[in-house]
Design a protein around this motif. Structure first.
Motif, PDB file in Angstrom:
ATOM      1  N   THR A  27       0.839  -1.207   0.000  1.00 41.56           N
ATOM      2  CA  THR A  27       0.000   0.000   0.000  1.00 41.56           C
ATOM      3  C   THR A  27       0.869   1.249   0.000  1.00 41.56           C
ATOM      4  O   THR A  27       0.607   2.208  -0.745  1.00 41.56           O
ATOM      5  CB  THR A  27      -0.922   0.006   1.229  1.00 41.56           C
ATOM      6  N   HIS A  28       1.918   1.254   0.813  1.00 41.76           N
ATOM      7  CA  HIS A  28       2.811   2.415   0.879  1.00 41.76           C
ATOM      8  C   HIS A  28       3.524   2.643  -0.449  1.00 41.76           C
ATOM      9  O   HIS A  28       3.630   3.787  -0.918  1.00 41.76           O
ATOM     10  CB  HIS A  28       3.829   2.213   2.001  1.00 41.76           C
ATOM     11  N   ALA A  29       4.019   1.560  -1.072  1.00 42.26           N
ATOM     12  CA  ALA A  29       4.754   1.697  -2.329  1.00 42.26           C
ATOM     13  C   ALA A  29       3.851   2.235  -3.440  1.00 42.26           C
ATOM     14  O   ALA A  29       4.254   3.098  -4.220  1.00 42.26           O
ATOM     15  CB  ALA A  29       5.345   0.346  -2.740  1.00 42.26           C
ATOM     16  N   LEU A  30       2.615   1.740  -3.522  1.00 45.38           N
ATOM     17  CA  LEU A  30       1.699   2.211  -4.559  1.00 45.38           C
ATOM     18  C   LEU A  30       1.254   3.638  -4.290  1.00 45.38           C
ATOM     19  O   LEU A  30       1.057   4.428  -5.219  1.00 45.38           O
ATOM     20  CB  LEU A  30       0.489   1.275  -4.642  1.00 45.38           C
ATOM     21  N   ASP A  31       1.099   3.991  -3.040  1.00 42.73           N
ATOM     22  CA  ASP A  31       0.713   5.360  -2.705  1.00 42.73           C
ATOM     23  C   ASP A  31       1.810   6.341  -3.089  1.00 42.73           C
ATOM     24  O   ASP A  31       1.535   7.475  -3.488  1.00 42.73           O
ATOM     25  CB  ASP A  31       0.405   5.459  -1.209  1.00 42.73           C
ATOM     26  N   GLU A  32       3.076   5.899  -3.001  1.00 43.96           N
ATOM     27  CA  GLU A  32       4.206   6.760  -3.360  1.00 43.96           C
ATOM     28  C   GLU A  32       4.153   7.174  -4.826  1.00 43.96           C
ATOM     29  O   GLU A  32       4.567   8.272  -5.176  1.00 43.96           O
ATOM     30  CB  GLU A  32       5.515   6.031  -3.077  1.00 43.96           C
ATOM     31  N   ILE A  33       3.675   6.291  -5.702  1.00 43.09           N
ATOM     32  CA  ILE A  33       3.607   6.617  -7.128  1.00 43.09           C
ATOM     33  C   ILE A  33       2.181   6.948  -7.550  1.00 43.09           C
ATOM     34  O   ILE A  33       1.857   6.943  -8.732  1.00 43.09           O
ATOM     35  CB  ILE A  33       4.159   5.468  -7.990  1.00 43.09           C
ATOM     36  N   GLU A  34       1.317   7.232  -6.578  1.00 50.22           N
ATOM     37  CA  GLU A  34      -0.049   7.686  -6.824  1.00 50.22           C
ATOM     38  C   GLU A  34      -0.855   6.674  -7.639  1.00 50.22           C
ATOM     39  O   GLU A  34      -1.631   7.035  -8.523  1.00 50.22           O
ATOM     40  CB  GLU A  34      -0.037   9.051  -7.500  1.00 50.22           C
ATOM     41  N   ALA A  35      -0.672   5.402  -7.346  1.00 51.07           N
ATOM     42  CA  ALA A  35      -1.495   4.333  -7.919  1.00 51.07           C
ATOM     43  C   ALA A  35      -2.477   3.909  -6.831  1.00 51.07           C
ATOM     44  O   ALA A  35      -2.158   3.083  -5.984  1.00 51.07           O
ATOM     45  CB  ALA A  35      -0.629   3.157  -8.366  1.00 51.07           C
ATOM     46  N   TYR A 158      13.733   1.447 -11.640  1.00 54.54           N
ATOM     47  CA  TYR A 158      14.103   0.285 -10.820  1.00 54.54           C
ATOM     48  C   TYR A 158      12.873  -0.413 -10.266  1.00 54.54           C
ATOM     49  O   TYR A 158      11.942   0.219  -9.779  1.00 54.54           O
ATOM     50  CB  TYR A 158      14.985   0.774  -9.675  1.00 54.54           C
ATOM     51  N   VAL A 159      12.874  -1.738 -10.344  1.00 54.05           N
ATOM     52  CA  VAL A 159      11.696  -2.522  -9.968  1.00 54.05           C
ATOM     53  C   VAL A 159      11.854  -3.042  -8.545  1.00 54.05           C
ATOM     54  O   VAL A 159      12.634  -3.943  -8.281  1.00 54.05           O
ATOM     55  CB  VAL A 159      11.520  -3.696 -10.946  1.00 54.05           C
ATOM     56  N   SER A 160      11.139  -2.462  -7.599  1.00 53.42           N
ATOM     57  CA  SER A 160      11.165  -2.925  -6.218  1.00 53.42           C
ATOM     58  C   SER A 160       9.933  -2.417  -5.512  1.00 53.42           C
ATOM     59  O   SER A 160       9.112  -1.709  -6.087  1.00 53.42           O
ATOM     60  CB  SER A 160      12.425  -2.425  -5.497  1.00 53.42           C
ATOM     61  N   MET A 161       9.795  -2.758  -4.212  1.00 54.15           N
ATOM     62  CA  MET A 161       8.632  -2.291  -3.462  1.00 54.15           C
ATOM     63  C   MET A 161       8.655  -0.787  -3.303  1.00 54.15           C
ATOM     64  O   MET A 161       7.634  -0.142  -3.240  1.00 54.15           O
ATOM     65  CB  MET A 161       8.606  -2.949  -2.083  1.00 54.15           C
ATOM     66  N   SER A 162       9.853  -0.176  -3.222  1.00 51.16           N
ATOM     67  CA  SER A 162       9.927   1.264  -3.014  1.00 51.16           C
ATOM     68  C   SER A 162       9.850   2.042  -4.315  1.00 51.16           C
ATOM     69  O   SER A 162       9.625   3.238  -4.308  1.00 51.16           O
ATOM     70  CB  SER A 162      11.223   1.626  -2.292  1.00 51.16           C
ATOM     71  N   GLU A 163      10.009   1.367  -5.449  1.00 57.18           N
ATOM     72  CA  GLU A 163       9.942   2.048  -6.729  1.00 57.18           C
ATOM     73  C   GLU A 163       9.537   1.021  -7.773  1.00 57.18           C
ATOM     74  O   GLU A 163      10.149  -0.027  -7.879  1.00 57.18           O
ATOM     75  CB  GLU A 163      11.312   2.655  -7.062  1.00 57.18           C
ATOM     76  N   VAL A 164       8.492   1.275  -8.546  1.00 56.99           N
ATOM     77  CA  VAL A 164       7.991   0.296  -9.490  1.00 56.99           C
ATOM     78  C   VAL A 164       8.146   0.794 -10.895  1.00 56.99           C
ATOM     79  O   VAL A 164       8.303   1.982 -11.143  1.00 56.99           O
ATOM     80  CB  VAL A 164       6.500  -0.040  -9.215  1.00 56.99           C
ATOM     81  N   ALA A 165       8.108  -0.143 -11.878  1.00 52.99           N
ATOM     82  CA  ALA A 165       8.247   0.214 -13.283  1.00 52.99           C
ATOM     83  C   ALA A 165       6.886   0.275 -13.921  1.00 52.99           C
ATOM     84  O   ALA A 165       6.099  -0.640 -13.799  1.00 52.99           O
ATOM     85  CB  ALA A 165       9.131  -0.826 -14.005  1.00 52.99           C
ATOM     86  N   SER A 166       6.623   1.369 -14.639  1.00 52.07           N
ATOM     87  CA  SER A 166       5.338   1.570 -15.295  1.00 52.07           C
ATOM     88  C   SER A 166       5.516   1.399 -16.786  1.00 52.07           C
ATOM     89  O   SER A 166       6.328   2.083 -17.402  1.00 52.07           O
ATOM     90  CB  SER A 166       4.800   2.975 -14.997  1.00 52.07           C
ATOM     91  N   THR A 167       4.800   0.453 -17.413  1.00 54.22           N
ATOM     92  CA  THR A 167       4.878   0.245 -18.845  1.00 54.22           C
ATOM     93  C   THR A 167       3.822   1.088 -19.526  1.00 54.22           C
ATOM     94  O   THR A 167       2.659   1.053 -19.141  1.00 54.22           O
ATOM     95  CB  THR A 167       4.649  -1.232 -19.213  1.00 54.22           C
ATOM     96  N   PRO A 168       4.195   1.889 -20.557  1.00 55.80           N
ATOM     97  CA  PRO A 168       3.223   2.785 -21.183  1.00 55.80           C
ATOM     98  C   PRO A 168       2.126   2.012 -21.874  1.00 55.80           C
ATOM     99  O   PRO A 168       2.353   0.962 -22.476  1.00 55.80           O
ATOM    100  CB  PRO A 168       4.081   3.583 -22.179  1.00 55.80           C
ATOM    101  N   HIS A 169       0.912   2.530 -21.793  1.00 53.75           N
ATOM    102  CA  HIS A 169      -0.241   1.916 -22.429  1.00 53.75           C
ATOM    103  C   HIS A 169      -0.258   2.284 -23.906  1.00 53.75           C
ATOM    104  O   HIS A 169       0.055   3.412 -24.284  1.00 53.75           O
ATOM    105  CB  HIS A 169      -1.515   2.424 -21.737  1.00 53.75           C
ATOM    106  N   GLU A 170      -0.644   1.344 -24.766  1.00 52.04           N
ATOM    107  CA  GLU A 170      -0.579   1.564 -26.198  1.00 52.04           C
ATOM    108  C   GLU A 170      -1.501   2.675 -26.663  1.00 52.04           C
ATOM    109  O   GLU A 170      -1.312   3.288 -27.706  1.00 52.04           O
ATOM    110  CB  GLU A 170      -0.929   0.277 -26.934  1.00 52.04           C
ATOM    111  N   GLY A 171      -2.517   3.018 -25.874  1.00 52.25           N
ATOM    112  CA  GLY A 171      -3.432   4.087 -26.261  1.00 52.25           C
ATOM    113  C   GLY A 171      -3.044   5.432 -25.694  1.00 52.25           C
ATOM    114  O   GLY A 171      -3.793   6.401 -25.816  1.00 52.25           O
TER     115      GLY A 171
END
Length: 285
Positions: A27-35, A158-171
């Motif tokens: 929850t904390h990691a996703l909140d950091e990137i506003e997901a 970087y892919v981790s709990m503190s920072e995640v990788a976002s793949t761009p959506h094709e649209g």
């Protein structure tokens, strides 16, 4: 039945480090990137866990079952949503472990777990608001969805709990041209080849025309300008196209990408230390 179509998903790949606890760390990691709205799937192993079997008439915490030995994650799914104004992740799991009686399975809501080796795929919905509301038929909560922007893309790398990788959506390219985002025509853009350092930070943002070529009322942060972001603090703009900007945080050098259409941009001031323009970016909704 509540059916809402999400047209702007982000796919986030999360590595849960050993010893981190779910769902709090997630929850904390996703909140950091506003997901703050999305669906979660995962696989891996846990060092320990606490499950609550399904019983719609009783709060989950009153019937929890503790597992204090390593177990395999057969299935793991759940959602991230807002409850009473706070982001919460709810997870359901089926776990398997070896015992004196052979292979045993346990399933239910995952109230707590300590990770050993866990990988998650989170599909975040940037144009949908998910909320947990009381269920009139039980003592638990259910998901309610509505269209709206609660999350904004914030980072890649970087892919981790503190920072995640976002793949761009094709649209994403088509969505960037929606009339609601801009009332005036979008100027022709020139794509600049990134330097090796910029390439390591992710795909380059197309450069827009200089500020003088824009209409007077359209003032956006440009490369070299400074911003004070409501969540990321003081940053410097390293790429901009008038709709999305890439920021470098002053406190740790981390690169963030944000959509200007999701933000309220105040008129710039002159930074007394650097004599550069400084914009204040706050949440629009």
């Amino acid at each position: 039945m509540n059916v809402i179509e999400a047209r702007r998903p982000r796919h986030l790949i999360v590595r849960v480090d050993r010893g981190e606890e779910l769902p709090a760390a997630l929850t904390h990691a996703l909140d950091e990137i506003e997901a703050r709205a999305g669906w979660i799937q995962g696989t891996g192993t846990l060092e320990a866990a606490e499950l609550a079997p399904a019983d719609p008439t009783t709060p989950a915490q009153t019937q929890s079952r503790r597992i204090d030995s390593p177990c395999e994650v057969v299935s793991l799914s759940g959602s991230i949503a807002s409850q009473n104004g706070v982001s919460t992740a709810r997870l359901w799991a089926t776990l398997a472990r070896e015992s004196e009686l052979g292979l045993q399975l346990a399933a239910g809501e995952l109230l707590w777990a300590r990770a050993h080796s866990l990988e998650l795929l989170v599909t975040a919905f940037d144009d949908v608001i998910l909320a947990r509301v009381p269920d009139g038929h039980s003592r638990n909560t259910v998901l309610a969805a509505q269209t709206g922007a609660l999350s904004t893309p914030a980072t890649s790398g970087y892919v981790s709990m503190s920072e995640v990788a976002s793949t761009p959506h094709e649209g994403a390219t088509q969505l960037a041209a929606e009339p609601a985002r801009r009332q005036t025509p979008i100027p022709t853009r020139t794509v600049v080849d990134p330097s090796p350092a910029q390439a390591a930070q992710g795909p380059a943002i197309p450069q827009r025309l200089p500020r003088q070529a824009q209409q007077p009322e359209e003032v956006y942060p440009e490369v070299g300008d400074l911003v004070t972001h409501f969540h990321f603090g003081d940053c410097e703009v390293i790429e901009s196209d008038g709709e999305r900007i890439r920021l470098r945080q002053e406190r740790d050098g981390r690169v963030r990408e944000v959509a200007l259409t999701m933000l309220k941009i105040e008129a710039p001031t002159i930074d007394p230390t650097t004599s550069k323009h400084r914009f204040k970016l706050s949440r629009k909704h």
